[in-house]
Scaffold this active site. Structure first.
Site, PDB file in Angstrom:
ATOM      1  N   ASP A 119      17.618 -46.360  -8.266  1.00  0.00           N
ATOM      2  CA  ASP A 119      18.990 -46.293  -8.746  1.00  0.00           C
ATOM      3  C   ASP A 119      19.029 -47.012 -10.100  1.00  0.00           C
ATOM      4  O   ASP A 119      18.035 -47.615 -10.540  1.00  0.00           O
ATOM      5  CB  ASP A 119      19.952 -46.926  -7.726  1.00  0.00           C
ATOM      6  CG  ASP A 119      21.386 -46.443  -7.948  1.00  0.00           C
ATOM      7  OD1 ASP A 119      22.185 -46.492  -7.004  1.00  0.00           O
ATOM      8  OD2 ASP A 119      21.689 -45.978  -9.073  1.00  0.00           O
TER       9      ASP A 119
HETATM   10  C1  GLC Z   1      24.906 -45.490 -10.176  1.00  0.00           C
HETATM   11  C2  GLC Z   1      24.967 -45.111  -8.716  1.00  0.00           C
HETATM   12  C3  GLC Z   1      24.173 -43.891  -8.400  1.00  0.00           C
HETATM   13  C4  GLC Z   1      24.181 -42.965  -9.595  1.00  0.00           C
HETATM   14  C5  GLC Z   1      23.389 -43.654 -10.694  1.00  0.00           C
HETATM   15  C6  GLC Z   1      23.346 -42.819 -11.983  1.00  0.00           C
HETATM   16  O1  GLC Z   1      24.977 -46.868 -10.332  1.00  0.00           O
HETATM   17  O2  GLC Z   1      24.673 -46.087  -7.738  1.00  0.00           O
HETATM   18  O3  GLC Z   1      24.756 -43.298  -7.226  1.00  0.00           O
HETATM   19  O4  GLC Z   1      23.601 -41.731  -9.262  1.00  0.00           O
HETATM   20  O5  GLC Z   1      23.886 -44.935 -10.982  1.00  0.00           O
HETATM   21  O6  GLC Z   1      24.621 -42.722 -12.532  1.00  0.00           O
END
Ligand code: GLC
Length: 749
Positions: free
Chosen positions: A282
């Site tokens: 993430d």
């Molecule tokens: C965010 C989220 C994730 C998302 C990623 C990219 O913090 O936790 O669900 O896909 O970053 O935006």
């Protein structure tokens, strides 16, 4: 007979041939990957393992240079076919090896045609609706150069204080698993190289929805029994559905951050499940192992993530800066790096990016916000709405009505009705309830007054206008709920009552004596006990997306009939949380609502006079509304519950059937739900578990036998040591929600 056998022979030959072709294609791809890797420098390999936001690349010129140097394999949040083609051209035509970029974005519930939030899609209990919605999202996103979405989010979520429950499919493992499979199929279709499909991503692996206190990013403590029985199955369903990627999560799971967790990423995902897709972290979750206190620095964070098995690092640079040292120190070997790069390159081949790296820039105009897409969005919204109350059958309203008052901060809020996680949806494309009702009834019949500017407005200066609108109307349509910003990532709430002075606005219009139809738009279940008592009818629409207005208007006037069912339990008060239907019985279960009003407890009550059972003195133990609940304009009768047998072996199956009759006056759909209870186990078992359902549409007076096959395998669970199907006695229910249903018993011998 001859025709059939020829057909079957032909089918077998075709199947065999296609299997051979795909095997050959796989072989070709594998050899092309091997050849590429053999030529790649370490820097180029680490470039493939790195995903950056354009803002992290220091502007277009720096971005192009980094791409040309092979330092970037993936970019997220780059929008527009032309902008994507521009950078893709550098990657393909100017970098040393010409490896194409993979472009990613959070297309969670729509690109520009915004669908209901995933919690709403789950409330439809219709996998086809979810699949169609995500197929539209994929086609629109792909037309703008996006190859990969970070969806579906399939974290089982039992805590509405957690803002990301809006993105989830709710509290139930089975329903989330069904939705996971449908959403993956919607995004990916049958062929990832199809220009209308995009790679999906099962996230957040795993247990993120169990954040302590419902506070986002908080720690999670999930015993393996609960992890394997409640939280993992939707991810296994996504893996079995062929999801192209997984995303690790922000949470530390039992003390080990999931982005460095060998147990989940290596043992479960790779060894037990044999998953061979690609894993992305993430956003900066690898670097965040430092504040977690699990890595002392970026080098250790990189080592933890690489050892666990994260192929691609999103939005941080632990890998880039430290892998050489880790290799030199023998903490990581090049075979591991090559394995991760293989996973990444394989995805790019599967997407057809080597053959078709560029997006047709004329596609978006023909694809985005088409009438067909808007129809699908409206159908999804309609099926997601849950009718919670309909006193005196005030709904549906008659088109002959002389006037309606349309009131409330969510009556005409094109931005908020789209809900959370909307990056590319434009509010000017939303059709609000006010717009739709005015189109349906005509200006003369609609008296509009916002009453409150936004859901959090504290001033009551708008009440007079609202009361005036109510007084000159036959019925009040009151739109309350949450602004979209109040749910979603990092948006946890400690109080789930309606914000601002919304309840007071309801009281004010109620005081006019006009019937009140309350429509609630929200990203989660809210504590609406007071509002249910005040309103005549309540329709819960979640955040319904671009076409929420027409969907609501059509439903209020009976052109569509509510068929949604709650994918989450509604608590009476936030103090009851966590509260969910498939809870454990405890050794002292409360079996009736003994105390719900603390003021009724007699003074000087003796120590044990209030009953030693598991309940709250001020809130009882029952929820406000149960999982699976939802009313219709029609009514349904269940009868004749039958089991094909009352016993089955550990490999057996029984067919459970019930007669369903539409006893009302509207053609309507009912979600027939099948629950079981394993009465005794080698570990304690939930009091109920959803194990099947069917959404059936019947005409007035029509009866249909609804059958669901229950396999003993469906009753398998992890008992702390093994996955087992244990002999014993079971209850089974078929009914309209998790509280009401016809009951029977069976046993596994
Ligand atoms: C965010 C989220 C994730 C998302 C990623 C990219 O913090 O936790 O669900 O896909 O970053 O935006």
């Amino acid at each position: 007979m001859k025709t059939i056998s020829l057909f079957l022979i032909g089918l077998l030959l075709l199947t065999g041939a296609s299997a051979a072709v795909s095997a050959e294609k796989k072989e070709q791809t594998d050899s092309r990957i091997k050849e590429l890797i053999s030529k790649m420098t370490l820097e180029e390999k680490l470039g493939q393992m790195s995903q950056f936001d354009p803002g992290q690349l220091g502007g277009p010129e720096n971005a192009k240079q980094a791409i040309k140097d092979g330092k970037v394999g993936s970019i997220l949040n780059l929008v527009g076919a032309s902008a994507v083609n521009d950078l893709q051209k550098v990657a393909v035509e100017e970098s040393r090896l010409g490896i194409p970029l993979i472009i990613a974005r959070d297309v969670i519930h729509g690109y520009q045609t915004i669908m209901p939030i995933p919690l709403g899609l789950a409330a439809s209990w219709n996998a086809e609706v979810a699949e169609d919605a995500m197929a539209v999202a994929a086609a629109e996103a792909a037309s703008e150069g996006i190859h990969w979405t970070f969806a579906p989010m399939i974290d089982v979520s039992r805590d509405p204080r957690w803002g990301r429950i809006a993105e989830s499919c709710g509290e139930d493992t089975y329903l989330t698993s069904v939705m996971a499979k449908a959403m993956v199929k919607g995004f990916q279709g049958d062929d990832l190289s199809n220009p209308k499909t995009i790679a999906a991503c099962a996230k957040h692996f795993v247990g993120y929805g169990a954040a302590e206190g419902g506070r986002d990013y908080n720690t999670t403590l999930i015993p393996e029994v609960q992890l394997r029985n409640d939280y993992l199955p939707p991810f296994k369903a996504a893996a079995d559905a062929g999801v192209a990627t997984f995303m690790s999560a922000f949470n530390d799971l039992n003390g080990v951050p999931t982005s460095g967790n060998e147990f989940t990423l290596k043992q479960i995902l790779r060894q037990e499940w044999g998953y061979n897709g690609m894993v992305v972290s993430d956003w900066a979750s690898i670097a965040e192992m430092i504040p977690h206190g699990y890595a002392a620095n970026k080098k250790e964070a990189a080592e933890r993530a690489l050892t666990a098995g994260v192929d691609m690092e999103m939005a941080s640079d632990c890998y880039v800066g430290n892998v050489q040292a880790l290799l030199d120190e023998g903490k990581i070997d090049m075979a591991t790096i090559d394995r991760y790069v293989t996973n990444i390159l394989r995805l790019k081949f599967e997407l057809g990016l080597f053959e078709r790296p560029y997006t047709d820039e004329a596609l978006a105009e023909k694809t985005i916000l088409t009438e067909k897409h808007k129809e699908i969005a409206q159908q999804a919204a309609s099926e997601s709405f849950v009718l919670l109350q309909n006193k005196n059958e005030i709904l549906p309203l008659s088109n002959e009505i002389s006037s309606v008052a349309v009131i409330g901060p969510l009556a005409d809020s094109p931005h908020d009705q789209m809900g959370t996680w909307v990056f590319d949806g434009k509010k000017e494309n939303s059709v609000t309830p006010l717009t739709a009702l005015t189109e349906k009834l005509g200006d003369a019949k609609v008296n509009f007054a916002k009453g409150l500017k936004i859901s959090r407005t504290k001033s009551t200066e708008g009440f007079a206008e609202a009361v005036e609108a109510a007084e000159k109307s036959d019925v009040v349509l009151l739109f309350l709920g949450e602004e979209s910003i109040l749910s979603g990532e990092a948006h946890s709430l400690a109080n789930l009552n309606l914000q601002g002075r919304q309840t007071e606005l309801l009281e004010a219009v109620k005081a006019t004596g006009r019937p009140v139809v309350l429509v609630i738009m929200a990203g989660r279940q809210l504590t609406i006990e007071r509002e249910l008592k005040l309103a005549d009818a309540v329709l819960y629409t979640w955040h319904p997306g671009t076409m929420g207005g027409p969907a609501i208007a059509d439903m209020l006037f009976g052109e569509t009939v509510p068929s949604g069912k709650l994918p989450v339990t509604f608590p009476k008060t936030v103090g009851q949380i966590p509260i969910y239907y498939n809870h454990k019985n405890t050794g002292r279960p409360a079996d009736y609502e003994q105390w719900t009003d603390i003021n009724k407890i007699p003074a000087e009550a003796t120590q044990h006079s209030l009953g030693n059972t598991s309940h709250y003195l001020d809130a009882g133990f029952e929820p406000l509304l149960p999982f699976g609940f939802g009313l219709s304009y029609s009514s349904f009768a269940y009868s004749n519950l039958e089991l094909s047998s009352n016993t089955m072996g550990a490999e057996g199956a029984i067919e459970v059937s019930v007669d369903l009759k539409n006893t009302g006056k509207y053609e309507a759909a009912e979600v027939v739900q099948l629950y079981i209870r394993d009465r005794f186990g080698s570990v304690t078992r939930p009091v109920k578990q959803l194990k099947g359902y069917k959404k059936i549409t019947l005409k007035p007076g029509e009866t249909q036998k609804v059958s669901i096959v229950l396999k003993a395998k469906d009753l398998e669970f992890f008992n702390g040591k093994d996955y087992v199907v244990e002999a014993g006695d079971f209850d089974v229910w078929m009914g309209t929600n998790s509280k009401e249903g016809l009951h029977a018993e069976f046993s596994i011998n």
